[in-house]
Each structure stands twice: as structure tokens, then as C-alpha cells.
Write a protein that holds these residues in place. Structure first.
Motif, PDB file in Angstrom:
ATOM      1  N   ILE A  25       0.850  -1.190   0.000  1.00 17.65           N
ATOM      2  CA  ILE A  25       0.000   0.000   0.000  1.00 17.65           C
ATOM      3  C   ILE A  25       0.885   1.239   0.000  1.00 17.65           C
ATOM      4  N   ALA A  26       0.727   2.077  -1.032  1.00 15.10           N
ATOM      5  CA  ALA A  26       1.649   3.191  -1.255  1.00 15.10           C
ATOM      6  C   ALA A  26       0.988   4.559  -1.169  1.00 15.10           C
ATOM      7  N   ALA A  27      -0.335   4.624  -1.049  1.00 18.07           N
ATOM      8  CA  ALA A  27      -1.028   5.903  -0.907  1.00 18.07           C
ATOM      9  C   ALA A  27      -2.394   5.631  -0.294  1.00 18.07           C
ATOM     10  N   ILE A  28      -2.828   6.517   0.615  1.00 21.50           N
ATOM     11  CA  ILE A  28      -4.041   6.277   1.387  1.00 21.50           C
ATOM     12  C   ILE A  28      -4.862   7.553   1.472  1.00 21.50           C
ATOM     13  N   VAL A  29      -6.191   7.404   1.364  1.00 21.89           N
ATOM     14  CA  VAL A  29      -7.124   8.506   1.589  1.00 21.89           C
ATOM     15  C   VAL A  29      -8.116   8.077   2.664  1.00 21.89           C
ATOM     16  N   ALA A  30      -8.276   8.905   3.691  1.00 25.17           N
ATOM     17  CA  ALA A  30      -9.233   8.657   4.770  1.00 25.17           C
ATOM     18  C   ALA A  30     -10.326   9.724   4.694  1.00 25.17           C
ATOM     19  N   GLY A  31     -11.566   9.298   4.462  1.00 30.58           N
ATOM     20  CA  GLY A  31     -12.695  10.208   4.388  1.00 30.58           C
ATOM     21  C   GLY A  31     -13.506  10.167   5.672  1.00 30.58           C
ATOM     22  N   ARG A  90     -12.877  13.848  -8.077  1.00 30.93           N
ATOM     23  CA  ARG A  90     -11.789  14.201  -8.984  1.00 30.93           C
ATOM     24  C   ARG A  90     -10.488  14.422  -8.214  1.00 30.93           C
ATOM     25  N   LYS A  91     -10.566  15.129  -7.095  1.00 30.30           N
ATOM     26  CA  LYS A  91      -9.363  15.386  -6.298  1.00 30.30           C
ATOM     27  C   LYS A  91      -8.813  14.092  -5.689  1.00 30.30           C
ATOM     28  N   THR A  92      -9.704  13.203  -5.280  1.00 32.27           N
ATOM     29  CA  THR A  92      -9.264  11.916  -4.743  1.00 32.27           C
ATOM     30  C   THR A  92      -8.535  11.110  -5.808  1.00 32.27           C
ATOM     31  N   THR A  93      -9.107  11.082  -7.006  1.00 34.48           N
ATOM     32  CA  THR A  93      -8.467  10.371  -8.116  1.00 34.48           C
ATOM     33  C   THR A  93      -7.123  10.990  -8.452  1.00 34.48           C
ATOM     34  N   ALA A  94      -7.039  12.322  -8.445  1.00 37.11           N
ATOM     35  CA  ALA A  94      -5.780  12.996  -8.732  1.00 37.11           C
ATOM     36  C   ALA A  94      -4.723  12.650  -7.681  1.00 37.11           C
ATOM     37  N   PHE A  95      -5.123  12.499  -6.421  1.00 37.21           N
ATOM     38  CA  PHE A  95      -4.192  12.131  -5.353  1.00 37.21           C
ATOM     39  C   PHE A  95      -3.579  10.755  -5.658  1.00 37.21           C
ATOM     40  N   PHE A  96      -4.422   9.797  -6.058  1.00 39.48           N
ATOM     41  CA  PHE A  96      -3.890   8.465  -6.377  1.00 39.48           C
ATOM     42  C   PHE A  96      -3.060   8.500  -7.648  1.00 39.48           C
ATOM     43  N   ASN A  97      -3.456   9.276  -8.639  1.00 38.92           N
ATOM     44  CA  ASN A  97      -2.640   9.413  -9.842  1.00 38.92           C
ATOM     45  C   ASN A  97      -1.236   9.904  -9.474  1.00 38.92           C
ATOM     46  N   MET A  98      -1.172  10.901  -8.624  1.00 46.44           N
ATOM     47  CA  MET A  98       0.105  11.502  -8.272  1.00 46.44           C
ATOM     48  C   MET A  98       1.020  10.513  -7.557  1.00 46.44           C
ATOM     49  N   HIS A  99       0.454   9.702  -6.672  1.00 43.40           N
ATOM     50  CA  HIS A  99       1.302   8.891  -5.796  1.00 43.40           C
ATOM     51  C   HIS A  99       1.452   7.434  -6.237  1.00 43.40           C
ATOM     52  N   LEU A 100       0.657   6.984  -7.191  1.00 48.02           N
ATOM     53  CA  LEU A 100       0.738   5.582  -7.598  1.00 48.02           C
ATOM     54  C   LEU A 100       1.280   5.382  -9.013  1.00 48.02           C
ATOM     55  N   LEU A 101       1.193   6.428  -9.844  1.00 48.57           N
ATOM     56  CA  LEU A 101       1.626   6.267 -11.229  1.00 48.57           C
ATOM     57  C   LEU A 101       3.046   6.806 -11.396  1.00 48.57           C
ATOM     58  N   PRO A 102       3.769   6.267 -12.362  1.00 47.55           N
ATOM     59  CA  PRO A 102       5.155   6.710 -12.584  1.00 47.55           C
ATOM     60  C   PRO A 102       5.234   8.191 -12.885  1.00 47.55           C
ATOM     61  N   LEU A 156       0.484   9.021  14.088  1.00 45.63           N
ATOM     62  CA  LEU A 156       0.067   9.548  12.793  1.00 45.63           C
ATOM     63  C   LEU A 156       0.812  10.823  12.425  1.00 45.63           C
ATOM     64  N   ALA A 157       1.776  11.229  13.248  1.00 43.55           N
ATOM     65  CA  ALA A 157       2.511  12.466  12.982  1.00 43.55           C
ATOM     66  C   ALA A 157       3.364  12.358  11.724  1.00 43.55           C
ATOM     67  N   ALA A 158       3.802  11.153  11.402  1.00 39.81           N
ATOM     68  CA  ALA A 158       4.611  10.925  10.202  1.00 39.81           C
ATOM     69  C   ALA A 158       4.073   9.681   9.504  1.00 39.81           C
ATOM     70  N   PRO A 159       2.989   9.791   8.729  1.00 37.51           N
ATOM     71  CA  PRO A 159       2.398   8.622   8.068  1.00 37.51           C
ATOM     72  C   PRO A 159       3.439   7.878   7.237  1.00 37.51           C
ATOM     73  N   ARG A 160       3.310   6.549   7.218  1.00 40.57           N
ATOM     74  CA  ARG A 160       4.320   5.756   6.517  1.00 40.57           C
ATOM     75  C   ARG A 160       4.208   5.874   5.003  1.00 40.57           C
ATOM     76  N   VAL A 161       3.071   6.347   4.485  1.00 39.46           N
ATOM     77  CA  VAL A 161       2.881   6.572   3.057  1.00 39.46           C
ATOM     78  C   VAL A 161       2.125   7.893   2.890  1.00 39.46           C
ATOM     79  N   PRO A 162       2.067   8.452   1.678  1.00 40.51           N
ATOM     80  CA  PRO A 162       1.265   9.660   1.477  1.00 40.51           C
ATOM     81  C   PRO A 162      -0.179   9.443   1.951  1.00 40.51           C
ATOM     82  N   LEU A 163      -0.660  10.376   2.779  1.00 42.01           N
ATOM     83  CA  LEU A 163      -1.982  10.266   3.387  1.00 42.01           C
ATOM     84  C   LEU A 163      -2.786  11.523   3.075  1.00 42.01           C
TER      85      LEU A 163
END
Length: 347
Positions: free
Chosen positions: A235-241, A335-347, A253-260
Motif C-alpha cells: 500500500i503506497a497511498a491512502i485517503v481517509a474520508g 476528482r481530487k481523490t483520483t488525482a491524489f492516487f494518480n500523483m502517488h501511484l503512477l510513474p 500519525l505524525a509521520a504517516p508511513r505513506v502519502p496520506l
């Protein structure tokens, strides 16, 4: 005249082709069957087959049931539903992710889903992160999807109780005893997050009995102070709603292990921000990201499509507050959620 017509038509055709872009793939819908230990995993994905209106529970979805999968961007996003939740209420988010090329997997969390809600809260929260990991395993074993995916960088999204799962996978530590401590300290102010759909405070003479009973049950059931944590290196990127979060050790949670990324709703009367999402943001910023804050959104603002015809306590929890413009807000949040995953999961 013919020469002029041809020269005029050709750049116009190119412009129209550019503006229209590639044809949007249909959203396929399939299910990986339940096992002896886990519920089924619902999968949304890009498909070459035509979508058709399809009923699932009380929802109409435009999907290609068992449609032929086609290659997208090679990445998987796992979605963890809220308490008593179903995959169908996250179909619009899935549509946004599928349009971007993602395959989306939604595990059914044991004893805390729309078919069986017999054991929500800390008992479910303990099991959920490992259920997410096993859902990744299940998709990776499935002959339809495994050839289309690389599972070294997986995304994870969770809402409400699923947001609690997301924070656990981001490195958060919590315990049932910490849940008990929160409810003992702030029961009246955060009553629904402590008792769920069992009852509510009305300002009447029975409120004292309700609070006494809630503390009695919570004190008996949730004494274990053993920290809960779960790490999945895929797991390389996480979104919590709108996450349930009051029982976390915020230092973890002060330093999440992956982009949060966090999504918050100011009018959430179920998981009141000052006890939950605001505490997470205070702990993790600037090492996490506020993807979206919905000033008029309630707890159910991220459910899209929303469940129809809700009344009573569940209606109070999930129906939109006055002034919330779902039609304009939710597509932008997705759209913003999808952009977050695009940024952190795609090359």
C-alpha cells in the motif's frame, strides 16, 4: 473548391478528435467469491463491453456485469466501506477511478456490512486492515485481473469506519481501551460515535439511563490496551474520508508511513470533526494533505449515490444537511481523490 474544403475540414477534424479524447471505457462489475474466512470482494474495472442499467440492492448502476476487463493504468485501489456499508454507495468514486484506469476492489467486512451488521466498532476495526490485505491477495490471484495489475503500489481509500482502517494502514496505532477512554471522557459530546445506531440522546429524562448503560457496556467490552497496528508494504497511498479517529495515538500519525490524504465534513454530527478528523490533521500536517473540506457536508456526504429514503437515526446520520450541494461538490471531491492516487501511484 474541393482543395479548399479538404484543407478546411482536416484541421477541424483533428481539433474535434483532440477535444473529444479517447472513448470512455465502460465500468465493469464482477465479484470474487467469499471464502471460509472472508466475505466477497466486489471489483469495478475498465471493460470493453457495453454498460447496462443494473440493480444492486436499492441502487441502479450503469455497469457491464462480468464485462471483459481491459488494461488500464496497471494499479489497484482498495476501498473500505463504513459500518453497515455496501460497495454500491461508492460507485461514483469507483467510476472516477476507473475512468483514470484504476481497478477498484471493495472487500465486504465481516459482521459489519449491509447484510450483517452484528459486530461493528472496535471488534470490526481490529479485523479490517488484514481484510484489506487479503482483498489485495484475492485480486492478485484472480485470472481476470492479475495480468492487468502490478501490486507493488496499491492505493487504499476508506470512509468512516473505513477511514479508521485507512489510518491504521497509514501507520496509526489504536486500542479498544483508548476507545473506552474517549467515550468515558466525551460520551455526551460524541455520543453517536460511541454507541452507533442503538439509541440517541433527546434531552429527555431517559438520557441519563442511556449514558449509564452505554458506559457500562463500553467499559465491559473494551478494556484491552494492546495497540492495534497493521502494515502492508504494497500500500503506497491512502485517503481517509470522515474517519473514525478518536481512539488513535496521534503521535503514531505524525509521520504517516505513506502519502496520506484526508477528506473532512464540517457538518458531520456522527464523527464530530474536533474529536476525529481535526485531531488527525493537527497531528499529521504538513506530512499529510487535506484533499477536500466540505463546509456544508454531513457524515454521508461521500456516499454517492446516497441511499434513498433514509429515516430515523440512520437518516440523521447519512442524509444531507440543508445547503449541501451534492451535485456540484461530490464530483469535485472524487476528482481530487483520483488525482491524489494518480500523483502517488503512477510513474
Amino acid at each position: 473548391m474541393r482543395r479548399f474544403s479538404f484543407l478546411f475540414f482536416w484541421p477541424v477534424a483533428l481539433l474535434l478528435a483532440f477535444l473529444s479524447g479517447p472513448a470512455r471505457a465502460a465500468m465493469g462489475l464482477a465479484e470474487i467469491p467469499a471464502t471460509a474466512t472472508d466475505g466477497p470482494v466486489t471489483v469495478f474495472y475498465p471493460s470493453s463491453d457495453a454498460a447496462q442499467p443494473t440493480r444492486r440492492a436499492r441502487f441502479m448502476l450503469d455497469v457491464a456485469v462480468q464485462g471483459t476487463p481491459v488494461r488500464g493504468n496497471g494499479r489497484l485501489v482498495v476501498v473500505s466501506h463504513g459500518s453497515g456499508g455496501a460497495p454500491w454507495v461508492h460507485a461514483d468514486l469507483a467510476r472516477s477511478l476507473v475512468d483514470a484506469g484504476f481497478i477498484v476492489a471493495m472487500p465486504e467486512h465481516r459482521a459489519d456490512n449491509y447484510k450483517d451488521d452484528s459486530d461493528p466498532g472496535p471488534d470490526s476495526w481490529t479485523m479490517r486492515p488484514a481484510e484489506v490485505s487479503r482483498a489485495i491477495d484475492a485480486v492478485g490471484r484472480d485470472a481476470r485481473f492479475a495480468p492487468l495489475l502490478q501490486l507493488d503500489k496499491v492505493g487504499m481509500y476508506g470512509m468512516s469506519a473505513g477511514g479508521h482502517t485507512a489510518l491504521s494502514l497509514a501507520g496509526g496505532r489504536w486500542s479498544p481501551a483508548a476507545f473506552k477512554q474517549h467515550c468515558e471522557a466525551d460520551l455526551e459530546a460524541d455520543f453517536q460515535s460511541c454507541v452507533g445506531l442503538i439509541t440517541r440522546l433527546t434531552g429527555g429524562m431517559l438520557d441519563g439511563i442511556k449514558k449509564w448503560g452505554a458506559l457500562l457496556v463500553i467499559g465491559h467490552r473494551f478494556q484491552d490496551a494492546t495497540p492495534r497496528e497493521h502494515d502492508d508494504p504494497r500500500i503506497a497511498a491512502i485517503v481517509a474520508g470522515v474517519p473514525a479517529a478518536a481512539d488513535f495515538d496521534m503521535a503514531s500519525l505524525a509521520a504517516p508511513r505513506v502519502p496520506l490524504g484526508l477528506i473532512t465534513a464540517r457538518q458531520d454530527s456522527w464523527l464530530i470533526p474536533r474529536f476525529h478528523s481535526d485531531r488527525v490533521l493537527a497531528a499529521c500536517l504538513p506530512r499529510c494533505e487535506l484533499i477536500a473540506d466540505m463546509p456544508t457536508g454531513g457524515h454521508g456526504a461521500l456516499l454517492s449515490p446516497p441511499p434513498p429514503g433514509l429515516t430515523g437515526l440512520i437518516g440523521d446520520m447519512l442524509n444531507d444537511p440543508p445547503g449541501f450541494d451534492r451535485a456540484s461538490v461530490l464530483p469535485e471531491v472524487n476528482r481530487k481523490t483520483t488525482a491524489f492516487f494518480n500523483m502517488h501511484l503512477l510513474p
